[in-house]
Design a protein around this motif. Sequence first.
Motif, short mmCIF file in Angstrom:
data_model
loop_
_atom_site.label_atom_id
_atom_site.label_comp_id
_atom_site.label_asym_id
_atom_site.label_seq_id
_atom_site.Cartn_x
_atom_site.Cartn_y
_atom_site.Cartn_z
N LEU A 6 0.49 -1.26 -0.26
CA LEU A 6 0.39 -0.21 0.13
C LEU A 6 0.78 1.14 -0.38
O LEU A 6 1.79 1.76 1.46
CB LEU A 6 -0.64 0.01 1.13
N GLY A 34 -10.04 -8.39 -1.69
CA GLY A 34 -9.63 -7.31 -1.33
C GLY A 34 -9.59 -7.65 0.51
O GLY A 34 -8.88 -8.89 0.93
N LEU A 52 -11.57 -2.99 2.24
CA LEU A 52 -9.43 -2.72 1.00
C LEU A 52 -9.79 -2.54 -0.19
O LEU A 52 -10.15 -3.70 -0.36
CB LEU A 52 -8.24 -1.89 2.24
N ARG A 53 -10.20 -2.65 -1.22
CA ARG A 53 -9.77 -3.33 -2.46
C ARG A 53 -8.33 -3.40 -3.37
O ARG A 53 -7.89 -3.12 -2.81
CB ARG A 53 -10.95 -2.91 -3.41
N SER A 54 -8.49 -4.39 -3.85
CA SER A 54 -7.37 -5.33 -3.99
C SER A 54 -7.17 -4.42 -5.23
O SER A 54 -5.89 -4.34 -5.29
CB SER A 54 -7.14 -6.83 -4.80
N GLU A 55 -7.58 -3.71 -6.17
CA GLU A 55 -7.51 -2.52 -6.94
C GLU A 55 -6.57 -1.32 -6.65
O GLU A 55 -6.27 -0.97 -6.92
CB GLU A 55 -8.14 -2.33 -7.38
N GLY A 56 -6.58 -1.19 -5.18
CA GLY A 56 -6.13 0.31 -4.23
C GLY A 56 -4.87 -0.46 -3.88
O GLY A 56 -4.06 0.86 -3.91
N PHE A 57 -4.17 -1.76 -3.92
CA PHE A 57 -2.90 -2.04 -3.54
C PHE A 57 -2.19 -1.66 -4.61
O PHE A 57 -2.16 -2.18 -5.75
CB PHE A 57 -3.00 -3.26 -2.88
N TYR A 60 -0.69 -7.08 -4.47
CA TYR A 60 -2.08 -7.63 -4.71
C TYR A 60 -1.48 -8.73 -3.85
O TYR A 60 -2.33 -9.60 -5.49
CB TYR A 60 -2.98 -6.59 -4.33
N GLU A 243 -11.11 5.84 -3.65
CA GLU A 243 -10.46 4.36 -4.49
C GLU A 243 -10.23 3.20 -3.66
O GLU A 243 -9.64 2.59 -4.61
CB GLU A 243 -9.34 5.66 -5.27
N MET A 244 -10.43 3.56 -2.48
CA MET A 244 -10.49 1.64 -1.79
C MET A 244 -11.37 0.97 -1.39
O MET A 244 -11.45 -0.60 -1.90
CB MET A 244 -9.33 1.84 -1.22
N GLY A 245 -12.22 1.53 -1.49
CA GLY A 245 -12.44 0.91 -0.17
C GLY A 245 -14.07 1.75 0.59
O GLY A 245 -13.66 3.30 0.35
#
Lengths: 257, 14
Positions: A6, A34, A52-57, A60, A243-245
């Motif tokens: 992150l 996520g 916390l969605r995986s795309e936000g990392f 991942y 942008e994450m959740g």
Amino acid sequence: MLELRLVQGSLLKKVLEAIRELVNDANFDCSATGFSLQAMDSSHVALVALLLRSEGFEHYRCDRNISMGMSLNNMAKMLRCAGNDDIITVKGDDGSDTVTFMFESPTQDKISDFEMKLMDIDSEHLGIPEAEYHAIVRMPSAEFARICKDLSSIGDTVVISVTKEGVKFSTKGDIGTANIVCRQNSSVDKPEEATTVEMNEPVSLTFALRYMNSFTKATPLSNQVTISLSNELPVVVEYKIAEMGYVRFYLAPKIEE
Amino acid sequence: MNRQKSILSFFQKA
């Protein structure tokens, strides 16, 4: 094998500060979707749901669904050692009884790793049904925090009422009563300062201020808070994480006997 | 008097 990187590590620090007053120990669930958590407070009055969605990392990797039981106080102790600009990586191995937090300074000149012991936590996962809410209030999160703090110096409970006029927060205590009305002001220039009220039916519900004040620890996560209300359902107080959740707090109402 | 409801009276175990 689990590895979550992150870049904006401060988000994880803020998430921990947001929930650790409400919940002591919790299972963090990691899946392709996520990094998530669902936990009740010890009195089973409130529930917190984090995603916390995986795309936000930035990176991942989660080979299989894994649940890691952590003491949130111990996790917060470790994350407080990360700088606000640090990149945080969470690492875990299948079958291991530890999790590692790695902190990298933005210039890569300081790299720390903290290994924390995991714990076995019996937790009940609850199904949260989709609900049509009678009223949805969006307002600046700092304003909501201020109102909860101010009212708790007068009384122990808050009545939240939504009408066409706006949203009213009321309390009463030994020294007197207080009413704060927030009207819609969606015409303001800055969207983060807007208050909007969507109402399908008038709603009036009573909640313990102690919990509301605890939810407002999430204020640093988002400029706006969304409060969804339906008569005789738990209120949902949601802080979006850009942008994450989100962090959502559910609080059961107090019902007149 | 107001009685505090439990979250478990709204959400079932999944």
